[in-house]
Design an enzyme around this catalytic site. Structure first.
Site, short mmCIF file in Angstrom:
data_model
loop_
_atom_site.label_atom_id
_atom_site.label_comp_id
_atom_site.label_asym_id
_atom_site.label_seq_id
_atom_site.Cartn_x
_atom_site.Cartn_y
_atom_site.Cartn_z
N HIS A 30 0.82 -1.11 -0.21
CA HIS A 30 -0.08 -0.01 0.12
C HIS A 30 0.76 1.33 -0.09
O HIS A 30 1.73 1.18 0.69
CB HIS A 30 -0.86 0.12 1.05
CG HIS A 30 -2.06 1.09 1.34
ND1 HIS A 30 -2.89 1.03 0.30
CD2 HIS A 30 -2.07 2.11 1.97
CE1 HIS A 30 -3.58 2.22 0.44
NE2 HIS A 30 -3.11 2.63 1.43
N HIS A 42 -3.13 9.09 0.80
CA HIS A 42 -3.00 7.93 0.03
C HIS A 42 -4.52 7.57 -0.74
O HIS A 42 -5.43 8.14 -0.21
CB HIS A 42 -2.65 6.82 0.88
CG HIS A 42 -3.26 6.70 2.27
ND1 HIS A 42 -3.85 5.11 2.30
CD2 HIS A 42 -3.51 7.44 3.24
CE1 HIS A 42 -4.59 5.37 3.66
NE2 HIS A 42 -4.42 6.53 4.25
N CYS A 160 -3.26 2.68 -5.72
CA CYS A 160 -2.57 3.42 -4.64
C CYS A 160 -1.06 3.75 -5.04
O CYS A 160 -0.82 4.77 -4.99
CB CYS A 160 -2.53 2.83 -3.21
SG CYS A 160 -1.87 1.18 -3.27
#
Ligand SMILES: [Zn+2]
Length: 265
Positions: A30, A42, A160
């Protein structure tokens, strides 16, 4: 920072750094942009986890892992009142670094690496040949997208990692093949042969049979061919014009096409 790991300590972070952590025991990474003051901007897969979306793809619903669902159901943060801030219907979130990491290790994505360095990395999505823009611009893009969104989350088109890559470089890919910018997406789909053959690495491949027999090196090379720093079909898009470009990129027809590709391979 060692040669084979990008792991960093929190006090080494600088605003504008592209950071990432591994979730679900290295199943996926991530990514986000550190904007200073213990905060990370994010992009999260919130849009894809709505019950209506799951129902429309029947069999896919069972493949959504527990960890992904847990990601979407964010625990409340007691450290920072503004942690978890986002605009309605936007997947771009401001989190404190604790909530971003969820006890995972902290890594920093590297920019401007050499081709040989890039190819030496075993795992995709840890560095790029593209160079980063100045810190102020990177942070400004992240904060702008926090207010204006980054389109719908889509693992093939817009994830992401793409979000962080865009904040760092301002580059968007113009291709029509449904291949994302990030190592994460290309490791799922595999790069189309055309993209591979149009890369400078074609010189290393003797003939089409050679392409088929290359296995160990294939993954690295497909990543190289789709790296945002190598591709020729990228454009620099000002953050203010991004909505226009993403609106075009995330239309329904293209999503279907991305799924078709994965089934046929
Ligand atoms: Zn928090």
């Amino acid at each position: 920072m060692g040669l084979f790991t990008n792991k960093v300590e929190r006090d080494e972070l600088k605003p504008g750094d592209h950071i990432y952590t591994y979730r679900a025991v290295f199943a996926y990474s991530h990514h986000g942009i550190f904007v200073g003051g213990c905060k990370v901007v994010h992009f999260k897969p919130e849009q894809t986890l709505k019950p209506s979306t799951l129902a429309s793809s029947s069999s896919a619903s069972s493949s959504v892992s527990v960890s992904e669902v847990n990601d979407a159901l964010e625990a409340p943060c007691f450290t920072y009142p503004d942690c978890g801030y986002k605009q309605p219907k936007s997947g771009v979130v401001l989190s404190c670094i604790d909530c971003f990491l969820k006890k995972g290790s902290l890594y920093r994505f590297e920019y401007g690496v050499s081709s040989s360095m890039f190819l030496s990395r075993v795992r995709g999505g840890t560095c790029t040949i593209a160079s980063s823009d100045p810190v102020q611009i990177v942070v400004r893009r992240a904060m702008h997208l926090l207010q204006n969104g980054f389109g719908n989350y889509n693992v093939f088109q817009n994830n992401c990692e793409d979000f962080a890559l865009y904040c760092k470089t301002g580059l968007l890919i113009l291709d029509k093949n449904g291949v994302g910018r990030s190592g994460q997406a290309s490791s799922v789909l595999g790069a189309p042969l055309a993209a591979l053959l149009s890369s400078p690495l074609t010189l290393l491949i003797p003939n089409p049979v050679g392409v088929a027999t290359v296995t160990a090196g294939m993954y690295c090379m497909s990543r190289y061919a789709t790296d945002i720093g190598v591709r020729k079909d990228v454009i620099k898009v000002p953050v203010e014009d991004l909505a226009l470009n993403l609106g075009f990129k995330t239309c329904e027809r293209r999503k279907v096409k991305a799924v078709d590709t994965s089934v046929s391979t």
